[in-house]
Design an enzyme around this catalytic site. Structure first.
Site, PDB file in Angstrom:
ATOM      1  N   ILE A 156       0.827  -1.215   0.000  1.00 42.05           N
ATOM      2  CA  ILE A 156       0.000   0.000   0.000  1.00 42.05           C
ATOM      3  C   ILE A 156       0.861   1.265   0.000  1.00 42.05           C
ATOM      4  O   ILE A 156       1.642   1.510   0.920  1.00 42.05           O
ATOM      5  CB  ILE A 156      -0.983  -0.018   1.194  1.00 42.05           C
ATOM      6  CG1 ILE A 156      -1.834  -1.303   1.140  1.00 42.05           C
ATOM      7  CG2 ILE A 156      -1.871   1.229   1.188  1.00 42.05           C
ATOM      8  CD1 ILE A 156      -2.517  -1.598  -0.204  1.00 42.05           C
ATOM      9  N   GLU A 359      -1.509  -0.679 -10.671  1.00 40.35           N
ATOM     10  CA  GLU A 359      -2.779  -0.182 -11.245  1.00 40.35           C
ATOM     11  C   GLU A 359      -3.296  -1.144 -12.323  1.00 40.35           C
ATOM     12  O   GLU A 359      -3.839  -0.728 -13.343  1.00 40.35           O
ATOM     13  CB  GLU A 359      -2.561   1.220 -11.822  1.00 40.35           C
ATOM     14  CG  GLU A 359      -3.697   2.190 -11.575  1.00 40.35           C
ATOM     15  CD  GLU A 359      -3.889   2.489 -10.093  1.00 40.35           C
ATOM     16  OE1 GLU A 359      -2.997   2.196  -9.279  1.00 40.35           O
ATOM     17  OE2 GLU A 359      -4.967   2.982  -9.755  1.00 40.35           O
TER      18      GLU A 359
HETATM   19  C1  LIG Z   1       5.498   0.064  -5.440  1.00 36.30           C
HETATM   20  C2  LIG Z   1       4.103  -0.503  -5.450  1.00 36.30           C
HETATM   21  C3  LIG Z   1       3.047   0.304  -5.073  1.00 36.30           C
HETATM   22  C4  LIG Z   1       1.751  -0.225  -5.044  1.00 36.30           C
HETATM   23  N1  LIG Z   1       0.730   0.554  -4.562  1.00 36.30           N
HETATM   24  C5  LIG Z   1      -0.484  -0.016  -4.340  1.00 36.30           C
HETATM   25  C6  LIG Z   1      -1.519   0.702  -3.653  1.00 36.30           C
HETATM   26  O1  LIG Z   1      -1.351   1.868  -3.261  1.00 36.30           O
HETATM   27  N2  LIG Z   1      -2.693   0.063  -3.420  1.00 36.30           N
HETATM   28  C7  LIG Z   1      -2.924  -1.215  -3.823  1.00 36.30           C
HETATM   29  O2  LIG Z   1      -4.005  -1.712  -3.580  1.00 36.30           O
HETATM   30  N3  LIG Z   1      -1.966  -1.917  -4.496  1.00 36.30           N
HETATM   31  C8  LIG Z   1      -0.761  -1.358  -4.749  1.00 36.30           C
HETATM   32  N4  LIG Z   1       0.233  -2.075  -5.380  1.00 36.30           N
HETATM   33  C9  LIG Z   1      -0.043  -3.433  -5.798  1.00 36.30           C
HETATM   34  C10 LIG Z   1      -0.097  -3.614  -7.308  1.00 36.30           C
HETATM   35  O3  LIG Z   1      -1.222  -2.976  -7.846  1.00 36.30           O
HETATM   36  C11 LIG Z   1      -0.038  -5.132  -7.571  1.00 36.30           C
HETATM   37  O4  LIG Z   1       1.271  -5.559  -7.250  1.00 36.30           O
HETATM   38  C12 LIG Z   1      -0.410  -5.484  -8.996  1.00 36.30           C
HETATM   39  O5  LIG Z   1      -1.767  -5.244  -9.239  1.00 36.30           O
HETATM   40  C13 LIG Z   1      -0.086  -6.951  -9.328  1.00 36.30           C
HETATM   41  O6  LIG Z   1      -0.587  -7.809  -8.352  1.00 36.30           O
HETATM   42  P1  LIG Z   1       0.392  -8.938  -7.753  1.00 36.30           P
HETATM   43  O7  LIG Z   1       1.636  -8.273  -7.317  1.00 36.30           O
HETATM   44  O8  LIG Z   1      -0.373  -9.714  -6.728  1.00 36.30           O
HETATM   45  O9  LIG Z   1       0.756  -9.867  -8.980  1.00 36.30           O
HETATM   46  P2  LIG Z   1      -0.091 -11.144  -9.504  1.00 36.30           P
HETATM   47  O10 LIG Z   1      -1.502 -10.750  -9.643  1.00 36.30           O
HETATM   48  O11 LIG Z   1       0.239 -12.302  -8.647  1.00 36.30           O
HETATM   49  O12 LIG Z   1       0.534 -11.357 -10.939  1.00 36.30           O
HETATM   50  C14 LIG Z   1       1.756 -12.090 -11.173  1.00 36.30           C
HETATM   51  C15 LIG Z   1       1.988 -12.130 -12.679  1.00 36.30           C
HETATM   52  O13 LIG Z   1       0.932 -12.875 -13.306  1.00 36.30           O
HETATM   53  C16 LIG Z   1       0.323 -12.107 -14.316  1.00 36.30           C
HETATM   54  N5  LIG Z   1      -1.101 -12.408 -14.390  1.00 36.30           N
HETATM   55  C17 LIG Z   1      -1.990 -12.476 -13.361  1.00 36.30           C
HETATM   56  N6  LIG Z   1      -3.201 -12.783 -13.817  1.00 36.30           N
HETATM   57  C18 LIG Z   1      -3.099 -12.921 -15.166  1.00 36.30           C
HETATM   58  C19 LIG Z   1      -4.009 -13.232 -16.200  1.00 36.30           C
HETATM   59  N7  LIG Z   1      -5.295 -13.471 -15.978  1.00 36.30           N
HETATM   60  N8  LIG Z   1      -3.531 -13.288 -17.484  1.00 36.30           N
HETATM   61  C20 LIG Z   1      -2.220 -13.023 -17.748  1.00 36.30           C
HETATM   62  N9  LIG Z   1      -1.324 -12.736 -16.810  1.00 36.30           N
HETATM   63  C21 LIG Z   1      -1.752 -12.670 -15.526  1.00 36.30           C
HETATM   64  C22 LIG Z   1       0.549 -10.660 -13.894  1.00 36.30           C
HETATM   65  O14 LIG Z   1       0.430  -9.766 -14.987  1.00 36.30           O
HETATM   66  C23 LIG Z   1       1.964 -10.734 -13.329  1.00 36.30           C
HETATM   67  O15 LIG Z   1       2.900 -10.683 -14.375  1.00 36.30           O
HETATM   68  C24 LIG Z   1       1.521  -1.553  -5.437  1.00 36.30           C
HETATM   69  C25 LIG Z   1       2.603  -2.352  -5.851  1.00 36.30           C
HETATM   70  C26 LIG Z   1       3.876  -1.853  -5.828  1.00 36.30           C
HETATM   71  C27 LIG Z   1       5.022  -2.771  -6.182  1.00 36.30           C
END
Ligand SMILES: Cc1cc2nc3c(=O)[nH]c(=O)nc-3n(C[C@H](O)[C@H](O)[C@H](O)COP(=O)(O)OP(=O)(O)OC[C@H]3O[C@@H](n4cnc5c(N)ncnc54)[C@H](O)[C@@H]3O)c2cc1C
Length: 376
Positions: A156, A359
């Site tokens: 977050i 995002e």
């Molecule tokens: C610096 C930073 C700031 C952030 N700030 C916020 C914030 O303020 N609030 C908040 O809520 N979140 C925040 N996030 C979280 C961010 O939005 C998530 O990390 C992001 O949405 C990806 O989710 P995940 O890390 O769980 O990856 P996962 O969902 O586990 O994805 C792993 C990989 O699988 C791929 N993948 C997943 N599903 C599919 C699909 N159906 N088809 C093809 N490929 C797929 C993804 O593209 C990715 O390459 C932040 C993250 C970071 C690193």
């Protein structure tokens, strides 16, 4: 855009560039090196009244015009992506509140954030996944005139720095609500600050809710429609992240032009070499085409956020891919010096990567775009 409007936005961009160069750029390297929130840069933006741009006038804002927000984020991120994120997160985080919340709740929270006195964050992602948002486990249960929230939010932005957190939580089997939680509410705590590749000054941590009790009137709108509300607000936040990415790309291009003009090899400026000119030309085309798509998306979203959803995803994908590619090329054009912390392109390349991930990752954006193209 009408000619008159364009002139006004151009003037606004000039003003924003001056503010960013004077108040934000001087702190950018330090914020990255010390991993401290960009407090001084944010104070400069606050003194110039910039945080209020994203909010309606009746709540202390300047109207909430998305074009102005995009230009402001672009210009701030051009010199410091971390400060760009700090600026846009308040607008994105409180969009569901402004759009769907009660006037009393908006009045309680928005004016102090609009004034730049308080910081906000939004809590969607959880440890088990960010892409599959609907699988979230955080639960909110009604208990008399309170809601009790339990769950763990991950990654977050502004965690520990923010005063207000917007939280998406499950309220039923397939129902979700959105709630405003204050830093001093009982049962909220924070995980350790993450050590990140880029955006190092922006605090990122878990926000943990352990029987966190909040008054019932902190719920936003209908507590069964939170997922739908979030879909609208993500269409607003994606152009803001696109603007951050575009700002990074523009900053990297500007640095590459400056460096290649000054640097001499074989008795002349390296900017005279055709291969260098070819790279600069391609970088410029990527930046300008990304900007055109982003502005087209903003126009569509201003008219109707639901209709603009696909363009928002297209802009997010293109602008962030451009940021990564242009920042990498800018490092290349600095030769060995591009690999040192002494030049901002090294930081820009690290900062660019996250724009392809958060995002909604760019794979998720591609899914949204393809779904719209196939109309399935
Ligand atoms: C610096 C930073 C700031 C952030 N700030 C916020 C914030 O303020 N609030 C908040 O809520 N979140 C925040 N996030 C979280 C961010 O939005 C998530 O990390 C992001 O949405 C990806 O989710 P995940 O890390 O769980 O990856 P996962 O969902 O586990 O994805 C792993 C990989 O699988 C791929 N993948 C997943 N599903 C599919 C699909 N159906 N088809 C093809 N490929 C797929 C993804 O593209 C990715 O390459 C932040 C993250 C970071 C690193």
């Amino acid at each position: 855009m009408q000619a008159m409007e364009k002139q006004a936005y151009d003037t606004f961009r000039d003003t924003m560039r001056r503010i960013a160069v004077d108040k934000v750029e001087p702190h950018a390297a330090e914020v990255d090196r010390t991993k401290q929130p960009p407090v001084k840069a944010y104070a400069g933006l606050r003194d110039a009244g910039i945080p209020s741009l994203g909010f309606p006038e009746e709540y202390g804002g300047q109207g909430g015009d998305l074009f102005s927000q995009v230009i402001a984020v672009e210009e701030v991120a051009r010199v410091c992506a971390t400060s760009g994120l700090s600026l846009l997160t308040g607008w994105a985080a409180l969009d569901p509140l402004v759009r769907f919340g009660s006037p009393q709740l908006i009045r309680q929270i928005v004016p102090s954030v609009a004034a730049g006195e308080k910081i906000a964050g939004w809590c969607l992602t959880e440890p088990q996944g960010g892409s599959d948002l609907a699988a979230l486990k955080t639960r909110a249960v009604k208990d008399g005139d309170h809601w009790v929230i339990n769950g763990n939010k991950r990654f977050i932005t502004n965690a520990t720095w923010a005063e207000w957190y917007l939280v998406l939580a499950r309220t039923g089997e397939k129902e979700y609500g959105i709630f405003m939680v204050h830093r001093d509410d009982p049962g909220i705590s924070f995980g350790k600050l993450e050590n990140k590749m880029g955006l190092r000054g922006s605090p990122t941590a878990d926000v943990i809710f352990d029987d966190c009790r909040i008054p019932a009137d902190r719920a936003i709108g209908d507590t069964t429609r939170g997922y739908e509300y979030m879909g609208v607000s993500l269409t607003i936040s994606r152009p803001l992240i696109s603007a951050q990415a575009l700002g990074i790309a523009q900053g990297a291009l500007d640095e590459a032009v400056k460096y290649t003009r000054d640097r001499k090899q074989f008795g002349q400026s390296v900017s005279r070499f055709q291969m260098v000119r070819g790279m600069i030309a391609e970088m410029a085309v990527k930046v300008e085409s990304s900007r055109s798509l982003l502005y087209r998306a903003v126009e569509a979203i201003e008219a109707d956020p639901v209709q603009g959803r696909t363009l928002a995803s297209m802009a997010k994908m293109l602008c962030s891919d451009t940021a990564m590619s242009v920042a990498t090329d800018a490092v290349q054009l600095h030769g060995g010096y591009g690999y040192l912390e002494d030049y901002p392109v090294e930081r820009m390349m690290r900062d660019a990567k996250i724009t392809q991930i958060y995002e909604g990752t760019n794979q998720i954006q591609r899914l949204i775009i393809a779904k719209s193209v196939y109309a399935d």
